[in-house]
Write an enzyme that holds these catalytic residues in place. Structure first.
Site, PDB file in Angstrom:
ATOM      1  N   LYS A   1      90.364 -18.217 -87.787  1.00 11.98           N
ATOM      2  CA  LYS A   1      90.277 -18.502 -89.214  1.00 11.98           C
ATOM      3  C   LYS A   1      91.235 -17.614 -90.020  1.00 11.98           C
ATOM      4  CE  LYS A   1      86.492 -21.294 -88.974  1.00 11.98           C
ATOM      5  NZ  LYS A   1      86.268 -21.425 -87.539  1.00 11.98           N
TER       6      LYS A   1
HETATM    7  C1  LIG Z   1      85.921 -22.481 -86.669  1.00 16.03           C
HETATM    8  C2  LIG Z   1      86.045 -22.275 -85.213  1.00 16.03           C
HETATM    9  C3  LIG Z   1      86.298 -23.343 -84.319  1.00 16.03           C
HETATM   10  C4  LIG Z   1      86.369 -24.783 -84.777  1.00 16.03           C
HETATM   11  O1  LIG Z   1      87.516 -25.076 -85.545  1.00 16.03           O
HETATM   12  P1  LIG Z   1      87.582 -26.403 -86.413  1.00 16.03           P
HETATM   13  O2  LIG Z   1      88.820 -26.298 -87.220  1.00 16.03           O
HETATM   14  O3  LIG Z   1      86.343 -26.402 -87.274  1.00 16.03           O
HETATM   15  O4  LIG Z   1      87.587 -27.558 -85.479  1.00 16.03           O
HETATM   16  C5  LIG Z   1      86.473 -23.048 -82.976  1.00 16.03           C
HETATM   17  N1  LIG Z   1      86.372 -21.772 -82.512  1.00 16.03           N
HETATM   18  C6  LIG Z   1      86.124 -20.725 -83.340  1.00 16.03           C
HETATM   19  C7  LIG Z   1      86.017 -19.359 -82.760  1.00 16.03           C
HETATM   20  C8  LIG Z   1      85.961 -20.929 -84.711  1.00 16.03           C
HETATM   21  O5  LIG Z   1      85.703 -19.874 -85.519  1.00 16.03           O
END
Ligand SMILES: *Cc1c(COP(=O)(O)O)cnc(C)c1O
Length: 494
Positions: free
Chosen positions: A112
Site C-alpha cells: 500500500k
Molecule cells: C491490500 C492488500 C492486498 C490486496 O490488494 P488489492 O489491490 O485490494 O487487490 C494483498 N496483499 C496485501 C498484503 C495487502 O495489503
C-alpha cells in the site's frame, strides 16, 4: 484527457478525480483514453531511477493538471532511499525462474505504501489546483494495512487531516501497535466496537450524510477518501509493473518485446487492475493470474461469469484479501463492455448481492485472466516449500500468489516469464509465517517477530524494529460505539 465515471454520469479533470475519489453516480473514474507506450519508451525508462520512471509514467495520465517537474519532485520525496530502504520495487528471482516483485520495502512494510506515499502529495496539489480553500478530512475504515499506510502517507501534509477507524478486535497486534504509535500533528486513530464491515458501513454512511457535510463545510472542512477506488491510488501502481519489466530486460531475464505473465494476490482488484492497465498501455503481457484465498468470489466469477457475494466469509491468515466486494472490478467491466451494462450489473449487486455478465464479456475476461485460489494449508505449505528450496522468506499473501502461479504453469504449460507481486513483508504476519516454517508458536506476536528473524536468518523489516518501544499515542482499547463516529470526527479533527 478527461476522467469519466464507469457509470457514465460524470466527467472531470484528473485533479478533481483525485480530490473526489468516487463519482457522484457511485461509479469509479477512468481516463477516456489510455496512453500508449512502445519499445522505444521502455528502453528510455530502463536507464532511469524508480522515481524518474514513476514521474514519466504518471505524467502520461496526469499531465493536464500536474507538470512533469511537480511529479518528479513528489516522486523523489515519496520513493526516497530513506523511506524505501531496500529499494522501491526490487525483483528477487527464484530458482524455478519465477520473478518475485517485492513491493513492501516502504515505511509500513506492505505494498500500500507504493501508492499511499505519493497520493497525499497529489491530493495536496489538487486542493490548490482546484482553488479549494477548505481543509480535507480523510476518513479511512481499515482491516489493518491501509490504515497504517494512509496515516504514514498523510501525516504532516498541509491542508489535510486524517482519521482512521478500525474494528477493535479485527486487526493483528502488530497492525494495532503500528497505528497506535503513529506520529504526526494531523492524525488520529479510533477503534470501534464491531467488525470491519461495521467500520466500513459507518464511514460510508458519514460520506452520504448531507447534513454532516453541510456542518463541516460551514466550519471549512470536507471529507475525502484514501482507498483504492481513488484514481490517485491506481496510477502509481501501474508504474511498478512497467518498472519491473524494465528491470527484467536490463538483467537479461527477458528480451525487449517478449511477453510475460503477471500474478497478483488479489482482494479489492486494485493491484491486478493496475497491471491490466499497463498491458492496455502496451506493456508486453500475455496473461494475468488472479490469486485469491478461501474468499474466492473472484475465482468463481472469472471461471463462470457469475459474481455472487452471498457466501460464507472466512477470516484467513492472508487477511488483507478477506473481501467479498472487489470494487475495482467495476473498472475492468467498463473497459471490456459499456456504461449501460455496468450500471445494470452494479445495481443487481447492490440489490441481490449478485450479477451475471453476458457470455461474450465472460469470454473476454477469461482470455486475459486465469483465476485460482489457495487454501490455508496450501498457503502455509508454500511458505515452507519456498524457504526450503530458495532460502527465501515470503508472507502469507505472497504465498497465495506463488501457489496460484505455480498451479497455472503446471496446468497450462505456458512458459512465459512469470512475475509475482509480493505484497507484504513476512514480518508483518510473523506469527503465521513462523508457524508455517516449523509449527512454532510464540506467546505474543512481537516475540514471533524476533523469533522469525532467528529461525530464518533474515533482518526484521525496518518499520517493525523496536515497534514495542515506541510511544503509544492513541489508546486503541477505548473502543467507541459505531453510532459515535461523527462525534469522534468533531472531537479529533475540527
Ligand atoms: C491490500 C492488500 C492486498 C490486496 O490488494 P488489492 O489491490 O485490494 O487487490 C494483498 N496483499 C496485501 C498484503 C495487502 O495489503
Amino acid at each position: 484527457m478527461k476522467y469519466v465515471s464507469t457509470r457514465g454520469g460524470e466527467s472531470c479533470s484528473s485533479a478533481y478525480a483525485i480530490k473526489k475519489g468516487l463519482a457522484s453516480d457511485g461509479g469509479l473514474f477512468l481516463p477516456d483514453e489510455i496512453p500508449h507506450i512502445d519499445k522505444e519508451y521502455i528502453t528510455k525508462l530502463c536507464s532511469l531511477s524508480y522515481a524518474e520512471r514513476a514521474a514519466e509514467v504518471m505524467s502520461l495520465f496526469l499531465a493536464d493538471d500536474y507538470s512533469y517537474d511537480e511529479l518528479l519532485d513528489d516522486c523523489r520525496s515519496a520513493y526516497s532511499a530513506e523511506k524505501f530502504k531496500g529499494g522501491a520495487a526490487p525483483i528477487h528471482e527464484l530458482k524455478d525462474g519465477i520473478a518475485v516483485l517485492e513491493l513492501w520495502h516502504g515505511p509500513t512494510a506492505a505494498f500500500k505504501d507504493m501508492a499511499l506515499q505519493i497520493m497525499p502529495r497529489l491530493l495536496s496539489r489538487s486542493l490548490s489546483k482546484t482553488g479549494e480553500k477548505r481543509c480535507s478530512i480523510i476518513l479511512v475504515a481499515t482491516s489493518g494495512d491501509t490504515g497504517k499506510a494512509a496515516l504514514e502517507g498523510y501525516r504532516d501534509i498541509d491542508g489535510i487531516k486524517i482519521l482512521v477507524f478500525y474494528p477493535v478486535h479485527g486487526v493483528s497486534t502488530v497492525q494495532k501497535l503500528q497505528m497506535a504509535t503513529q506520529k504526526g500533528n494531523n492524525v488520529s486513530v479510533a477503534s470501534i466496537v464491531g467488525n470491519f464491515d461495521d467500520a466500513q458501513n459507518g464511514v460510508k454512511q458519514i460520506f452520504a450524510d448531507e447534513d454532516f457535510a453541510k456542518m463541516l463545510d460551514e466550519k471549512g472542512y470536507f471529507l475525502s477518501s484514501a482507498n483504492s477506488i481513488n484514481w490517485g491510488r491506481l496510477v502509481p501502481q501501474i508504474v511498478y509493473y512497467i518498472s519491473a519489466y524494465c528491470d527484467l530486460v536490463t538483467s537479461g531475464s527477458i528480451k525487449l518485446g517478449e511477453e510475460i505473465n503477471i500474478c497478483v494476490p488479489t482482494g479489492n482488484f486494485g493491484n491486478i487492475f493496475a497491471a491490466y492497465l499497463a498491458k492496455e498501455m502496451g506493456l508486453f503481457v500475455n496473461k494475468f493470474i488472479c490469486a485469491s484465498n478461501s474468499n474466492n468470489v473472484l475465482t468463481d466469477f472469472i471461471n463462470t461469469g457469475v459474481y455472487d457475494r452471498n457466501r460464507k466469509f472466512y477470516a484467513t491468515i492472508s487477511p488483507s484479501m478477506d473481501i467479498l466486494i472487489s470494487s475495482n472490478l467495476e473498472r475492468l467491466l467498463r473497459i471490456l463492455s459499456n456504461e449501460e451494462d455496468v450500471r445494470e450489473y452494479m445495481s443487481s449487486l447492490a440489490k441481490n448481492g449478485r450479477y451475471e455478465v453476458k457470455s461474450q464479456l465472460g469470454e473476454k475476461i477469461r482470455k486475459e485472466f486465469y483465476a485460482g485460489f489457495c487454501t490455508e494449508e496450501e498457503t502455509m505449505a508454500t511458505i515452507k516449500a519456498v524457504f526450503d528450496s530458495d532460502n527465501y522468506l515470503i508472507d502469507t499473501h505472497t504465498a497465495v500468489g506463488l501457489k496460484c502461479a505455480k498451479e497455472y504453469v503446471k496446468q497450462s504449460n505456458d512458459n512465459h516469464k512469470m512475475l509475482v507481486a509480493s505484497t507484504a513483508s513476512p514480518y508483518k504476519f510473523a506469527k503465521d509465517v513462523l508457524f508455517s516454517l516449523n509449527n512454532e508458536v510464540c506467546e505474543t506476536e512481537l516475540e514471533s517477530i524476533d523469533r522469525l528473524s532467528e529461525v530464518s536468518g533474515t533482518d526484521i523489516a525496518y518499520p517493525l524494529v523496536d515497534i514495542a518501544k515506541r510511544e503509544v499515542r492513541f489508546n486503541p482499547e477505548n473502543a467507541i460505539e459505531k453510532d459515535k463516529m461523527r462525534e469522534e470526527i468533531v472531537a479529533k479533527m475540527l
